[in-house]
Design an enzyme around this catalytic site. Structure first.
Site, PDB file in Angstrom:
ATOM      1  CE  LYS A 208      35.115 -49.482  16.703  1.00  0.00           C
ATOM      2  NZ  LYS A 208      33.958 -50.178  16.179  1.00  0.00           N
ATOM      3  NE  ARG A 244      36.407 -52.690  10.200  1.00  0.00           N
ATOM      4  CZ  ARG A 244      36.907 -51.533  10.636  1.00  0.00           C
ATOM      5  NH1 ARG A 244      37.062 -51.331  11.932  1.00  0.00           N
ATOM      6  NH2 ARG A 244      37.258 -50.589   9.781  1.00  0.00           N
TER       7      ARG A 244
END
Ligand code: PMM
Length: 267
Positions: A208, A244
């Site tokens: 991210k 995740r």
């Protein structure tokens, strides 16, 4: 050891792997590879939630994901469906998905909690303050950790009212969703408070933007994956149930090493 949820984005436009697994055969092969590398769950998504992404027609979403869910579940793989749409969630559960991963925590589609209650699937409730199109407009907090915990508690109550007990719930503070750089780090530091709420906690830091920003000028995917393996270990130590990630092998290795570090049986 925390469970590793491997990511299969059957989308043309996800930010790090968009287009690579749009063909169902490619997505299925990737899901199988992730399982072989150590994923306990494979998360299949047909709609990108990257900042600025447009919503996808749910029929198109189902065309993308259902063949993949059916094939992977048929192999005995524990499959999660990453969707904000009630009909997609129910269709995927019927095709064998054991988790519905709703990054909106049941807010994007008012039908989804009741719909999932009627299936055998567990639900991941993400912290979310609005669609990806303008998600940073809502990134305003006095105390991000406290507000995320309070808002997720509200989603647990909504799920319970719809017939989903806490034992079927996984909470996710939604790293990058309606949160800017420092707010993500503040949320991660507060993971022990979140895990103390009761339900299992899942965390998604993989590749991210806030990690990329921490590394400097537009770091490669490999560098983001290494940073992700580190955040996965730290999250595991903070008590999360699952992480995740895109690069399952790197996070598996990192979790193994951390586990040996802490094991009293290692000589
Ligand atoms: N992040 C993305 C998509 N789905 N689901 C959960 N539970 N948690 C997340 O943090 C999360 C998610 C966006 O990342 P991607 O486009 O790389 O999959």
């Amino acid at each position: 050891m925390s469970v590793i949820m491997g990511i299969v984005n059957a989308t043309p436009d996800s930010f790090s792997d968009g287009g690579r697994y749009l063909d169902p055969d490619d997505a299925i092969a990737h899901g199988r590879r992730l399982r072989a590398e150590g994923a306990g769950i494979v998360d299949v998504g047909g709609e990108s939630t990257r900042p600025g992404a447009e919503r996808v027609d749910p029929r198109l979403e189902r065309e993308r994901v259902l063949p993949v869910v059916t094939a992977l579940a048929g192999d005995g793989i524990v499959v999660s469906i990453d969707t904000m749409n009630a009909e997609t969630a129910v269709a995927a559960a019927a095709a064998g998905a054991r988790y519905v991963n709703d990054v909106s925590g049941g807010l994007a589609d008012p039908e989804i909690l009741a719909a999932v209650a009627g299936t055998d699937a567990d639900i991941v409730l993400g912290h979310w303050r609005g669609p990806s199109g303008d998600m940073y407009a809502t990134a305003v907090y006095d105390d991000v950790a406290r507000e995320v915990a309070a808002e997720l508690t509200g989603r647990v109550e909504a799920a319970a009212a719809a017939g989903i007990p806490p034992a079927r719930i996984v909470l996710d503070p939604g790293i990058g969703f309606g949160k800017r750089g420092a707010q993500n780090w503040q949320t991660l530091r507060a993971l022990p408070q979140l895990t103390s709420l009761g339900p299992r906690v899942l965390i998604g830091t993989s590749r991210k933007r806030f990690l990329a920003d921490a590394l400097g000028d537009d770091p490669s995917i490999e560098r983001r994956d290494l940073a992700t393996a580190v955040t996965s270990v730290l999250a595991a130590r903070a008590g999360v149930w699952g992480v995740r990630v895109h690069d399952v092998a790197a996070t598996r290795d990192a979790l193994r090493v951390a586990e040996l570090w802490e094991s009293p049986w290692t000589s």
